[in-house]
Design a protein around this motif. Structure first.
Motif, PDB file in Angstrom:
ATOM      1  N   SER A 256       0.840  -1.191   0.000  1.00  0.00           N
ATOM      2  CA  SER A 256       0.000   0.000   0.000  1.00  0.00           C
ATOM      3  C   SER A 256       0.880   1.248   0.000  1.00  0.00           C
ATOM      4  O   SER A 256       0.640   2.202  -0.737  1.00  0.00           O
ATOM      5  N   ALA A 257       1.924   1.226   0.822  1.00  0.00           N
ATOM      6  CA  ALA A 257       2.838   2.372   0.892  1.00  0.00           C
ATOM      7  C   ALA A 257       3.552   2.591  -0.431  1.00  0.00           C
ATOM      8  O   ALA A 257       3.782   3.739  -0.846  1.00  0.00           O
ATOM      9  N   LEU A 258       3.899   1.521  -1.113  1.00  0.00           N
ATOM     10  CA  LEU A 258       4.607   1.644  -2.391  1.00  0.00           C
ATOM     11  C   LEU A 258       3.664   1.912  -3.564  1.00  0.00           C
ATOM     12  O   LEU A 258       4.128   2.135  -4.680  1.00  0.00           O
ATOM     13  N   GLY A 259       2.371   1.928  -3.301  1.00  0.00           N
ATOM     14  CA  GLY A 259       1.379   2.102  -4.358  1.00  0.00           C
ATOM     15  C   GLY A 259       1.053   3.545  -4.692  1.00  0.00           C
ATOM     16  O   GLY A 259       0.041   3.808  -5.330  1.00  0.00           O
ATOM     17  N   SER A 260       1.880   4.475  -4.282  1.00  0.00           N
ATOM     18  CA  SER A 260       1.629   5.890  -4.548  1.00  0.00           C
ATOM     19  C   SER A 260       2.851   6.517  -5.209  1.00  0.00           C
ATOM     20  O   SER A 260       3.974   6.376  -4.713  1.00  0.00           O
ATOM     21  N   GLU A 261       2.624   7.212  -6.290  1.00  0.00           N
ATOM     22  CA  GLU A 261       3.719   7.903  -6.985  1.00  0.00           C
ATOM     23  C   GLU A 261       4.389   8.920  -6.061  1.00  0.00           C
ATOM     24  O   GLU A 261       5.618   9.045  -6.049  1.00  0.00           O
ATOM     25  N   THR A 262       3.606   9.619  -5.251  1.00  0.00           N
ATOM     26  CA  THR A 262       4.177  10.613  -4.327  1.00  0.00           C
ATOM     27  C   THR A 262       5.085   9.934  -3.317  1.00  0.00           C
ATOM     28  O   THR A 262       6.203  10.405  -3.054  1.00  0.00           O
ATOM     29  N   ARG A 263       4.654   8.823  -2.752  1.00  0.00           N
ATOM     30  CA  ARG A 263       5.485   8.133  -1.764  1.00  0.00           C
ATOM     31  C   ARG A 263       6.741   7.540  -2.405  1.00  0.00           C
ATOM     32  O   ARG A 263       7.819   7.558  -1.812  1.00  0.00           O
ATOM     33  N   LEU A 264       6.617   7.050  -3.632  1.00  0.00           N
ATOM     34  CA  LEU A 264       7.803   6.559  -4.336  1.00  0.00           C
ATOM     35  C   LEU A 264       8.797   7.693  -4.575  1.00  0.00           C
ATOM     36  O   LEU A 264      10.009   7.512  -4.421  1.00  0.00           O
ATOM     37  N   ARG A 265       8.297   8.861  -4.934  1.00  0.00           N
ATOM     38  CA  ARG A 265       9.176  10.026  -5.133  1.00  0.00           C
ATOM     39  C   ARG A 265       9.828  10.434  -3.814  1.00  0.00           C
ATOM     40  O   ARG A 265      11.000  10.825  -3.784  1.00  0.00           O
ATOM     41  N   MET A 266       9.078  10.345  -2.719  1.00  0.00           N
ATOM     42  CA  MET A 266       9.645  10.656  -1.400  1.00  0.00           C
ATOM     43  C   MET A 266      10.785   9.688  -1.075  1.00  0.00           C
ATOM     44  O   MET A 266      11.863  10.107  -0.640  1.00  0.00           O
ATOM     45  N   LEU A 267      10.535   8.398  -1.284  1.00  0.00           N
ATOM     46  CA  LEU A 267      11.566   7.400  -1.006  1.00  0.00           C
ATOM     47  C   LEU A 267      12.793   7.626  -1.879  1.00  0.00           C
ATOM     48  O   LEU A 267      13.928   7.555  -1.397  1.00  0.00           O
ATOM     49  N   GLN A 268      12.552   7.916  -3.153  1.00  0.00           N
ATOM     50  CA  GLN A 268      13.675   8.141  -4.068  1.00  0.00           C
ATOM     51  C   GLN A 268      14.502   9.333  -3.605  1.00  0.00           C
ATOM     52  O   GLN A 268      15.717   9.282  -3.588  1.00  0.00           O
ATOM     53  N   ARG A 269      13.846  10.397  -3.187  1.00  0.00           N
ATOM     54  CA  ARG A 269      14.565  11.586  -2.710  1.00  0.00           C
ATOM     55  C   ARG A 269      15.328  11.282  -1.422  1.00  0.00           C
ATOM     56  O   ARG A 269      16.445  11.766  -1.234  1.00  0.00           O
ATOM     57  N   LEU A 270      14.750  10.473  -0.550  1.00  0.00           N
ATOM     58  CA  LEU A 270      15.406  10.142   0.719  1.00  0.00           C
ATOM     59  C   LEU A 270      16.607   9.206   0.531  1.00  0.00           C
ATOM     60  O   LEU A 270      17.402   9.049   1.451  1.00  0.00           O
ATOM     61  N   THR A 271      16.752   8.604  -0.659  1.00  0.00           N
ATOM     62  CA  THR A 271      17.955   7.809  -0.914  1.00  0.00           C
ATOM     63  C   THR A 271      19.194   8.689  -0.908  1.00  0.00           C
ATOM     64  O   THR A 271      20.298   8.204  -0.695  1.00  0.00           O
ATOM     65  N   GLU A 272      19.001   9.974  -1.124  1.00  0.00           N
ATOM     66  CA  GLU A 272      20.127  10.911  -1.160  1.00  0.00           C
ATOM     67  C   GLU A 272      20.509  11.401   0.228  1.00  0.00           C
ATOM     68  O   GLU A 272      21.498  12.107   0.383  1.00  0.00           O
ATOM     69  N   GLY A 273      19.724  11.065   1.236  1.00  0.00           N
ATOM     70  CA  GLY A 273      20.041  11.459   2.610  1.00  0.00           C
ATOM     71  C   GLY A 273      18.803  11.935   3.346  1.00  0.00           C
ATOM     72  O   GLY A 273      17.743  12.145   2.763  1.00  0.00           O
ATOM     73  N   GLU A 274      18.955  12.113   4.660  1.00  0.00           N
ATOM     74  CA  GLU A 274      17.818  12.545   5.480  1.00  0.00           C
ATOM     75  C   GLU A 274      17.413  13.964   5.101  1.00  0.00           C
ATOM     76  O   GLU A 274      18.212  14.739   4.560  1.00  0.00           O
ATOM     77  N   MET A 275      16.153  14.292   5.418  1.00  0.00           N
ATOM     78  CA  MET A 275      15.611  15.565   4.983  1.00  0.00           C
ATOM     79  C   MET A 275      14.473  16.006   5.899  1.00  0.00           C
ATOM     80  O   MET A 275      13.690  15.169   6.357  1.00  0.00           O
ATOM     81  N   HIS A 276      14.386  17.320   6.134  1.00  0.00           N
ATOM     82  CA  HIS A 276      13.247  17.869   6.875  1.00  0.00           C
ATOM     83  C   HIS A 276      11.984  17.641   6.058  1.00  0.00           C
ATOM     84  O   HIS A 276      11.996  17.755   4.831  1.00  0.00           O
ATOM     85  N   ILE A 277      10.899  17.346   6.747  1.00  0.00           N
ATOM     86  CA  ILE A 277       9.652  17.064   6.039  1.00  0.00           C
ATOM     87  C   ILE A 277       9.189  18.280   5.226  1.00  0.00           C
ATOM     88  O   ILE A 277       8.686  18.135   4.122  1.00  0.00           O
ATOM     89  N   SER A 278       9.418  19.486   5.732  1.00  0.00           N
ATOM     90  CA  SER A 278       9.008  20.687   4.984  1.00  0.00           C
ATOM     91  C   SER A 278       9.866  20.865   3.730  1.00  0.00           C
ATOM     92  O   SER A 278       9.361  21.277   2.684  1.00  0.00           O
ATOM     93  N   GLU A 279      11.138  20.539   3.817  1.00  0.00           N
ATOM     94  CA  GLU A 279      12.012  20.630   2.644  1.00  0.00           C
ATOM     95  C   GLU A 279      11.602  19.588   1.601  1.00  0.00           C
ATOM     96  O   GLU A 279      11.573  19.866   0.400  1.00  0.00           O
ATOM     97  N   LEU A 280      11.270  18.404   2.057  1.00  0.00           N
ATOM     98  CA  LEU A 280      10.816  17.352   1.156  1.00  0.00           C
ATOM     99  C   LEU A 280       9.520  17.770   0.460  1.00  0.00           C
ATOM    100  O   LEU A 280       9.378  17.598  -0.751  1.00  0.00           O
ATOM    101  N   ALA A 281       8.607  18.353   1.209  1.00  0.00           N
ATOM    102  CA  ALA A 281       7.344  18.837   0.632  1.00  0.00           C
ATOM    103  C   ALA A 281       7.622  19.889  -0.439  1.00  0.00           C
ATOM    104  O   ALA A 281       7.032  19.850  -1.528  1.00  0.00           O
ATOM    105  N   ARG A 282       8.504  20.804  -0.134  1.00  0.00           N
ATOM    106  CA  ARG A 282       8.844  21.874  -1.084  1.00  0.00           C
ATOM    107  C   ARG A 282       9.442  21.284  -2.367  1.00  0.00           C
ATOM    108  O   ARG A 282       9.063  21.665  -3.471  1.00  0.00           O
ATOM    109  N   GLU A 283      10.369  20.336  -2.230  1.00  0.00           N
ATOM    110  CA  GLU A 283      11.003  19.730  -3.407  1.00  0.00           C
ATOM    111  C   GLU A 283      10.016  18.951  -4.269  1.00  0.00           C
ATOM    112  O   GLU A 283      10.185  18.859  -5.480  1.00  0.00           O
ATOM    113  N   LEU A 284       9.003  18.374  -3.637  1.00  0.00           N
ATOM    114  CA  LEU A 284       8.022  17.582  -4.380  1.00  0.00           C
ATOM    115  C   LEU A 284       6.807  18.409  -4.801  1.00  0.00           C
ATOM    116  O   LEU A 284       5.870  17.880  -5.391  1.00  0.00           O
TER     117      LEU A 284
END
Length: 184
Positions: free
Chosen positions: A22-50
């Motif tokens: 279910s978690a992997l069934g969303s394009e947004t969550r996949l993009r979040m995971l892909q971005r987090l492969t580059e390192g930890e991130m503030h949730i607000s920064e992640l929101a802004r990037e996406l």
């Protein structure tokens, strides 16, 4: 003789599987995971990037966290997310066929494996190594009840009911490096 266990509806891992997929069934969550492969991130920064709102990012982060795909660190009101690599890599374990075999107390892992699969054993440097499982050649490691062992398959002996995860080592990328040459 072994029996197939994959469709055991009372399997306690069933709920975890549903959460994971279910978690992997969303394009947004996949993009979040892909971005987090580059390192930890503030949730607000992640929101802004996406290009999503912080509440939407938080909702998706909760789902990923519940599936144990990310971890959250809280510093006051700041939430920092990081990838949970172990669960990302272990996610594929659910596709492994499951077999139940019965052996005598003190049986070796090799004896148990031979009841569950077709294994080819070769002596390499004076040690028996499994070089093929069900026709798939490769290098193999194993965990017993979630713990890696330093014993070979002829040395490991069972003294209680156990679950063995027999794993083929696959070339999985842990880092992608893009090399660009400087223009003169």
């Amino acid at each position: 003789m072994s029996t197939l266990d994959n469709n055991d509806s009372e399997n306690p891992e069933h709920t975890d599987r549903l959460k994971l997929f279910s978690a992997l069934g969303s394009e947004t969550r996949l993009r979040m995971l892909q971005r987090l492969t580059e390192g930890e991130m503030h949730i607000s920064e992640l929101a802004r990037e996406l290009s999503i709102s912080v509440p939407v990012a938080a909702k998706h982060a909760n789902i990923l966290e519940d599936a144990d795909l990310i971890q959250r660190k809280v510093y006051g009101k700041t939430h920092v997310l990081q990838l949970n690599n172990k669960n990302i890599f272990n996610a594929l374990d659910i596709f492994a066929p499951s077999r139940t075999v019965e052996v005598e107390k003190g049986a070796t892992l090799l004896e148990a494996l031979k009841k569950a699969a077709v294994v080819e054993v070769k002596n390499v440097h004076g040690q028996d190594n499994i070089v093929s499982t069900n026709g798939e050649e490769g290098f193999f490691v194993y965990e017993v009840d979630g713990v890696f062992s330093d014993k070979n398959v002829n040395e490991y002996r069972f003294d209680s009911d156990s679950t063995v995860m027999w794993k083929k080592l696959e070339p999985i990328s842990i880092l992608k490096v893009k090399v660009r040459l400087k223009k003169e």
